[in-house]
Design an enzyme around this catalytic site. Structure first.
Site, short mmCIF file in Angstrom:
data_model
loop_
_atom_site.label_atom_id
_atom_site.label_comp_id
_atom_site.label_asym_id
_atom_site.label_seq_id
_atom_site.Cartn_x
_atom_site.Cartn_y
_atom_site.Cartn_z
N ARG A 127 0.82 -1.23 0.00
CA ARG A 127 0.00 0.00 0.00
C ARG A 127 0.84 1.27 0.00
NH1 ARG A 127 -2.97 -3.06 3.89
NH2 ARG A 127 -4.66 -4.15 2.84
N GLU A 191 10.20 18.22 -25.22
CA GLU A 191 9.51 18.56 -23.96
C GLU A 191 10.12 19.83 -23.35
OE1 GLU A 191 6.77 17.12 -23.13
OE2 GLU A 191 6.80 15.02 -23.75
N ASN A 251 0.27 19.31 -21.60
CA ASN A 251 0.00 18.42 -22.74
C ASN A 251 -0.07 19.17 -24.06
OD1 ASN A 251 -0.08 16.02 -21.25
ND2 ASN A 251 -2.18 16.43 -20.62
N HIS A 254 0.24 17.33 -27.34
CA HIS A 254 0.08 15.90 -27.06
C HIS A 254 -1.16 15.29 -27.70
CE1 HIS A 254 3.30 16.75 -24.29
NE2 HIS A 254 3.32 15.54 -23.79
N HIS A 258 -0.39 12.18 -29.62
CA HIS A 258 -0.88 10.84 -29.27
C HIS A 258 -1.52 10.16 -30.48
CE1 HIS A 258 -1.10 11.77 -24.69
NE2 HIS A 258 0.06 11.23 -25.03
N HIS A 271 7.84 9.25 -28.39
CA HIS A 271 6.85 10.17 -27.81
C HIS A 271 7.24 11.64 -28.07
CE1 HIS A 271 3.97 11.73 -24.91
NE2 HIS A 271 4.95 12.38 -24.31
P1 NAD Z 1 12.56 5.30 -22.21
O1 NAD Z 1 12.41 5.18 -20.76
O2 NAD Z 1 12.07 4.19 -23.05
O3 NAD Z 1 14.09 5.59 -22.56
C1 NAD Z 1 14.47 5.75 -23.89
C2 NAD Z 1 15.62 4.81 -24.28
O4 NAD Z 1 16.84 5.33 -23.77
C3 NAD Z 1 15.51 3.41 -23.72
O5 NAD Z 1 15.99 2.49 -24.65
C4 NAD Z 1 16.44 3.46 -22.51
O6 NAD Z 1 16.93 2.20 -22.13
C5 NAD Z 1 17.53 4.35 -23.02
N1 NAD Z 1 18.28 5.08 -22.01
C6 NAD Z 1 17.81 5.67 -20.91
N2 NAD Z 1 18.77 6.38 -20.31
C7 NAD Z 1 19.89 6.20 -21.04
C8 NAD Z 1 21.22 6.70 -20.93
N3 NAD Z 1 21.55 7.57 -19.98
N4 NAD Z 1 22.11 6.29 -21.83
C9 NAD Z 1 21.76 5.45 -22.85
N5 NAD Z 1 20.52 4.99 -23.02
C10 NAD Z 1 19.59 5.37 -22.12
O7 NAD Z 1 11.82 6.62 -22.77
P2 NAD Z 1 11.65 8.10 -22.19
O8 NAD Z 1 11.56 8.96 -23.39
O9 NAD Z 1 12.63 8.42 -21.14
O10 NAD Z 1 10.24 8.02 -21.48
C11 NAD Z 1 9.07 7.73 -22.20
C12 NAD Z 1 8.05 7.24 -21.21
O11 NAD Z 1 7.76 8.28 -20.29
C13 NAD Z 1 6.73 6.84 -21.83
O12 NAD Z 1 6.31 5.61 -21.27
C14 NAD Z 1 5.77 7.95 -21.42
O13 NAD Z 1 4.45 7.51 -21.26
C15 NAD Z 1 6.36 8.37 -20.10
N6 NAD Z 1 6.07 9.76 -19.72
C16 NAD Z 1 5.59 9.95 -18.48
C17 NAD Z 1 5.32 11.23 -18.03
C18 NAD Z 1 4.87 11.45 -16.62
O14 NAD Z 1 4.49 12.56 -16.28
N7 NAD Z 1 4.90 10.43 -15.78
C19 NAD Z 1 5.57 12.33 -18.87
C20 NAD Z 1 6.08 12.10 -20.15
C21 NAD Z 1 6.34 10.80 -20.57
N1 GLY Z 2 3.64 15.11 -18.65
C1 GLY Z 2 2.39 15.71 -18.30
C2 GLY Z 2 2.17 15.77 -16.84
O1 GLY Z 2 3.01 15.43 -16.04
O2 GLY Z 2 1.13 16.19 -16.44
#
Ligand code: NAD
Ligand code: GLY
Length: 366
Positions: A127, A191, A251, A254, A258, A271
């Site tokens: 939890r 971003e 967003n 976005h 999307h 993304h």
């Molecule tokens: P990711 O986590 O897939 O990383 C991208 C790639 O880079 C992967 O292959 C990873 O292994 C590699 N990588 C990471 N760090 C590295 C480094 N320092 N050196 C070499 N390779 C490295 O993608 P992302 O773009 O970081 O994140 C996308 C995700 O984030 C999506 O799932 C999306 O939905 C989510 N997201 C969440 C929020 C939120 O507010 N929580 C906001 C935007 C995106």
């Molecule tokens: N990435 C959008 C949010 O965090 O709300």
């Protein structure tokens, strides 16, 4: 003292008893100070993936060893396709198998995929156990690690199973960005760019004049970019943690983005790539709604293109775009709602009729 000579920047996310700091700087991972003052526990569990773990797991586990009696590792497969129940259960299996108690602290070492999944695991395990974000992509440092949105994907929708759950701390070590592939780095820049039009005209101008330094991953430029992005995100999340209004401005781009991601099949465009192109389309919509001058569109388009991002949308067909955008989380009663720019540095929400949106799509598909 931190190991780096450049001072560590600290930004606070103000959420009452859920407030926490974001630390930004060089050499943070190896510096014992970065990890001091976290909740005390017998066990730390670092969750990472097969790409990031070989690069940074050792350094993180060594630093954590100074603070925790036991440091465990969970290494998941890489990729958005693994942000799912199976990976989540793998984390739970390790935690239960190793008799981790409710004080155990989880550490998310990776990009947004690992951050979102680990955060959700922390929200659920017994939890709720504390967790720390250690973002290793630019996108994760400026966006996903901050603000407490955690989730996994469902086969019927991205990020559909999740929780708002804030971390104890976010540690943005800029040094780790050196190993990030160019394409991922550019996706993160999308971003960063986003924060200018929605919240800070001066930041937009700064990005335009500093883009070459940012592309060269200059640490001074990067520090400012990550810092200002996190400040803006902290300001937004501090006012609207659960997205009942203002937070939706994050967003920008976005809704179109999307549709591109889903229409092409997730993984075809990153993304950040889809968001970059989506911002050009949202800029066009802002202009056609009479909010922004026509010059705004080529200005934003040029910046996004210079950042190494695609600016021509894939031709999915107008009807398919509209269909995909109607299932967006921001849609209400079937009406598509968009984040628009009302003035440089200020965003709002508007519904737009299908004819207008169709014109925007037609103007930007290739
Ligand atoms: P990711 O986590 O897939 O990383 C991208 C790639 O880079 C992967 O292959 C990873 O292994 C590699 N990588 C990471 N760090 C590295 C480094 N320092 N050196 C070499 N390779 C490295 O993608 P992302 O773009 O970081 O994140 C996308 C995700 O984030 C999506 O799932 C999306 O939905 C989510 N997201 C969440 C929020 C939120 O507010 N929580 C906001 C935007 C995106
Ligand atoms: N990435 C959008 C949010 O965090 O709300």
């Amino acid at each position: 003292m931190h190991a780096s000579s450049a001072p560590v920047q600290t930004i606070r996310i103000d959420l009452g008893d859920r407030s926490y700091p974001i630390l930004i700087g060089s050499g943070l991972l190896s510096d014992a100070q970065s990890w001091a003052g976290l909740p005390r526990a017998a066990t730390a569990v670092v969750v990472s993936n097969v790409t990031v773990a070989p690069l940074y797991m050792g350094i993180v586990c060594k630093a954590l060893g100074a603070h925790y009696g036991r440091v465990l590792e969970v290494v998941l497969p890489d990729g958005e396709a693994h942000k799912d129940w199976h990976s989540l259960n793998t984390v739970f299996d390790h935690l239960l198998d190793q008799a981790c108690d409710r004080r155990t602290v989880l550490f998310a070492l990776g990009g947004g995929v690992i951050g979102d999944l680990t955060g959700f695991a922390a929200a659920c395990y017994m939890r709720g156990v504390p967790f720390v974000q250690v973002p290793t992509t630019l996108l994760a440092q400026v966006d996903s690690s901050v603000g407490g949105k955690t989730a996994i994907n469902h086969p019927l929708g991205k990020n559909m199973i999740g929780a708002f759950y804030q971390p104890q701390r976010v540690l943005c070590d800029l040094d780790v960005l050196a190993t990030l592939p160019d394409r991922e780095y550019s996706a993160g820049l999308a971003e960063v760019i986003k924060y200018g039009p929605i919240a800070d005209e001066a930041f937009l101008s700064w990005i335009e004049s500093s883009l070459d330094a940012l592309l060269a991953r200059d640490v001074v430029a990067l520090t400012h970019a990550v810092r200002r992005s996190c400040e803006i995100k902290a300001w937004v999340v501090g006012q609207d943690e659960r997205e009942s209004g203002l937070r939706a401005i994050l967003n920008f781009g976005h809704t179109f983005g999307h549709a591109i991601e889903a229409g092409l099949g997730y993984g075809e465009w990153l993304h950040g790539e889809a968001v970059g192109c989506g911002m050009v389309m949202a800029a066009e919509l802002s202009h056609r709604l009479g909010l922004m001058p026509s010059s705004f569109v080529p200005r934003l388009r040029s910046l996004i293109e210079r950042a190494g991002l695609p600016v021509t949308a894939p031709d999915l067909g107008v009807d398919r775009y509209l269909e995909l955008m109607r299932v967006d989380k921001k849609a209400e009663d079937g009406a598509i709602r968009f984040v628009v720019i009302e003035a440089l540095g200020r965003a709002g929400m508007r519904a737009a009729d299908d004819d207008l949106v169709s014109e925007v799509i037609q103007a930007h598909v290739g």
